[in-house]
Design a protein around this motif. Sequence first.
Motif, PDB file in Angstrom:
ATOM      1  N   ASP A  35       0.865  -1.183   0.000  1.00  0.00           N
ATOM      2  CA  ASP A  35       0.000   0.000   0.000  1.00  0.00           C
ATOM      3  C   ASP A  35       0.901   1.232   0.000  1.00  0.00           C
ATOM      4  O   ASP A  35       1.408   1.658   1.039  1.00  0.00           O
ATOM      5  N   LEU A  36       1.128   1.817  -1.170  1.00  0.00           N
ATOM      6  CA  LEU A  36       2.078   2.917  -1.312  1.00  0.00           C
ATOM      7  C   LEU A  36       1.728   4.110  -0.426  1.00  0.00           C
ATOM      8  O   LEU A  36       2.620   4.708   0.208  1.00  0.00           O
ATOM      9  N   ASP A  37       0.475   4.478  -0.368  1.00  0.00           N
ATOM     10  CA  ASP A  37       0.074   5.635   0.431  1.00  0.00           C
ATOM     11  C   ASP A  37       0.387   5.410   1.908  1.00  0.00           C
ATOM     12  O   ASP A  37       0.898   6.307   2.594  1.00  0.00           O
ATOM     13  N   GLU A  38       0.082   4.216   2.402  1.00  0.00           N
ATOM     14  CA  GLU A  38       0.326   3.927   3.817  1.00  0.00           C
ATOM     15  C   GLU A  38       1.822   3.899   4.132  1.00  0.00           C
ATOM     16  O   GLU A  38       2.255   4.387   5.170  1.00  0.00           O
ATOM     17  N   TRP A  39       2.617   3.334   3.217  1.00  0.00           N
ATOM     18  CA  TRP A  39       4.059   3.297   3.432  1.00  0.00           C
ATOM     19  C   TRP A  39       4.663   4.704   3.402  1.00  0.00           C
ATOM     20  O   TRP A  39       5.538   5.031   4.199  1.00  0.00           O
ATOM     21  N   GLU A  40       4.189   5.513   2.487  1.00  0.00           N
ATOM     22  CA  GLU A  40       4.692   6.891   2.426  1.00  0.00           C
ATOM     23  C   GLU A  40       4.398   7.627   3.730  1.00  0.00           C
ATOM     24  O   GLU A  40       5.260   8.339   4.276  1.00  0.00           O
ATOM     25  N   LYS A  41       3.209   7.466   4.242  1.00  0.00           N
ATOM     26  CA  LYS A  41       2.828   8.121   5.496  1.00  0.00           C
ATOM     27  C   LYS A  41       3.697   7.621   6.646  1.00  0.00           C
ATOM     28  O   LYS A  41       4.158   8.405   7.487  1.00  0.00           O
ATOM     29  N   ALA A  42       3.939   6.292   6.683  1.00  0.00           N
ATOM     30  CA  ALA A  42       4.756   5.714   7.753  1.00  0.00           C
ATOM     31  C   ALA A  42       6.192   6.225   7.692  1.00  0.00           C
ATOM     32  O   ALA A  42       6.801   6.539   8.717  1.00  0.00           O
ATOM     33  N   ILE A  43       6.710   6.334   6.478  1.00  0.00           N
ATOM     34  CA  ILE A  43       8.104   6.766   6.307  1.00  0.00           C
ATOM     35  C   ILE A  43       8.280   8.233   6.696  1.00  0.00           C
ATOM     36  O   ILE A  43       9.208   8.597   7.419  1.00  0.00           O
ATOM     37  N   THR A  44       7.416   9.079   6.214  1.00  0.00           N
ATOM     38  CA  THR A  44       7.579  10.515   6.474  1.00  0.00           C
ATOM     39  C   THR A  44       7.334  10.866   7.937  1.00  0.00           C
ATOM     40  O   THR A  44       7.760  11.927   8.402  1.00  0.00           O
ATOM     41  N   GLY A  45       6.669   9.971   8.673  1.00  0.00           N
ATOM     42  CA  GLY A  45       6.451  10.207  10.103  1.00  0.00           C
ATOM     43  C   GLY A  45       7.252   9.273  10.989  1.00  0.00           C
ATOM     44  O   GLY A  45       6.956   9.125  12.183  1.00  0.00           O
ATOM     45  N   VAL A  46       8.295   8.636  10.420  1.00  0.00           N
ATOM     46  CA  VAL A  46       9.030   7.602  11.138  1.00  0.00           C
ATOM     47  C   VAL A  46       9.736   8.161  12.373  1.00  0.00           C
ATOM     48  O   VAL A  46      10.224   9.299  12.368  1.00  0.00           O
ATOM     49  N   SER A  47       9.762   7.365  13.436  1.00  0.00           N
ATOM     50  CA  SER A  47      10.461   7.744  14.660  1.00  0.00           C
ATOM     51  C   SER A  47      10.988   6.490  15.339  1.00  0.00           C
ATOM     52  O   SER A  47      10.504   5.379  15.087  1.00  0.00           O
ATOM     53  N   ARG A  48      11.946   6.678  16.197  1.00  0.00           N
ATOM     54  CA  ARG A  48      12.551   5.564  16.927  1.00  0.00           C
ATOM     55  C   ARG A  48      11.687   5.219  18.131  1.00  0.00           C
ATOM     56  O   ARG A  48      11.379   6.090  18.951  1.00  0.00           O
ATOM     57  N   LEU A  49      11.278   3.949  18.244  1.00  0.00           N
ATOM     58  CA  LEU A  49      10.428   3.500  19.335  1.00  0.00           C
ATOM     59  C   LEU A  49      11.248   2.713  20.361  1.00  0.00           C
ATOM     60  O   LEU A  49      12.317   2.188  20.052  1.00  0.00           O
ATOM     61  N   ASP A  50      10.734   2.606  21.570  1.00  0.00           N
ATOM     62  CA  ASP A  50      11.449   1.896  22.633  1.00  0.00           C
ATOM     63  C   ASP A  50      11.476   0.399  22.344  1.00  0.00           C
ATOM     64  O   ASP A  50      10.442  -0.250  22.270  1.00  0.00           O
ATOM     65  N   SER A  51      12.681  -0.152  22.185  1.00  0.00           N
ATOM     66  CA  SER A  51      12.828  -1.565  21.847  1.00  0.00           C
ATOM     67  C   SER A  51      13.645  -2.333  22.881  1.00  0.00           C
ATOM     68  O   SER A  51      14.051  -3.472  22.630  1.00  0.00           O
ATOM     69  N   LYS A  52      13.889  -1.731  24.043  1.00  0.00           N
ATOM     70  CA  LYS A  52      14.789  -2.326  25.034  1.00  0.00           C
ATOM     71  C   LYS A  52      14.364  -3.738  25.427  1.00  0.00           C
ATOM     72  O   LYS A  52      15.178  -4.677  25.413  1.00  0.00           O
ATOM     73  N   ASP A  53      13.107  -3.930  25.801  1.00  0.00           N
ATOM     74  CA  ASP A  53      12.641  -5.243  26.259  1.00  0.00           C
ATOM     75  C   ASP A  53      12.702  -6.272  25.134  1.00  0.00           C
ATOM     76  O   ASP A  53      13.086  -7.430  25.358  1.00  0.00           O
TER      77      ASP A  53
END
Length: 312
Positions: A270-288
């Motif tokens: 889904d190109l539109d959804e991927w574009e939205k995800a990429i342009t708003g990408v951020s680092r999330l907590d992955s410690k656990d």
Amino acid sequence: MRRVLHVGPCNTPGGMAKVIQILSENPPNSWSAEILESHSKGNIMAKLLAWRKAQTYLKNHAKKFDIIHIHSAAGWSYKRKLSLARIALKQKTQVVFHIHSGQFDQFAKQRKNIREELQSVNLVVLSNYWREKLQPIIGDCLVIENPIDPKITTDETILRKPKQLLLLGRADPVKGHGFAFDIARRLQKEGWELVATGTKHSEAGIKGLGWVSEQEKLRLLQESTGILIPSKFEGQPLVMLEALAAGCPVIASDKIPELPSCVISATHEDLDEWEKAITGVSRLDSKDYLESHSIATINANWQDFYGKLIEN
């Protein structure tokens, strides 16, 4: 000192070979590990020769090991590994049959006697999802997830390049290279660039690097804005674990099972959804999540499992 022999594609690009490398370089306490190459990057004759050499080695040396740990995908990989497992079993050695493929369930459904073929080996799969999928078809499975290479780390001194996307892996249709290129073409006008390994294809907004060294891969993970995993299917993508360990945000296809909450999921193709995800990408907590895949955690599981097998 107990001994385990890892059998599989040891010197070729790809996640399975990387897992073998990690496990063989970091064996559980009181265990030593060796590897046996069963695959070749060459032509059909080279692949057959590697397989024959592995057969001969196991016929002559399997008894030296407490565990023969065989790593398998689907298709011809499975058929070759099954023959190696049978050789090891004839030597009265315990065999672990470790399934990595993201399409093994489809393959297994087409192989009528697969449960009987695997009844004497100890089956391991990569997640609860795969156990639920495969256990009714092939028999009881233990879940031990993929480990993270302890050499993959974050480096806060490296500044991330704004608008650099990363794509790692072979240029196989199921890995989604074509879709990733479509994303890059759409975002190129906004200054984004896709850096891709496993291919040398380059154009405006896309830089193909071919295969890169482990050091170069780590640098790319440490400097990129985010990594794309647009696969149609996966067992458990090692590049996802590596990216999280390097502090690189991950945007992954919703076709990949059991994506953790620290990964951004987008609808497959889904190109539109991927574009939205990429342009708003951020680092999330992955410690656990990273801790659950650390080599110490994963090796504790292997040590317990290996120990139970050699006690039987």
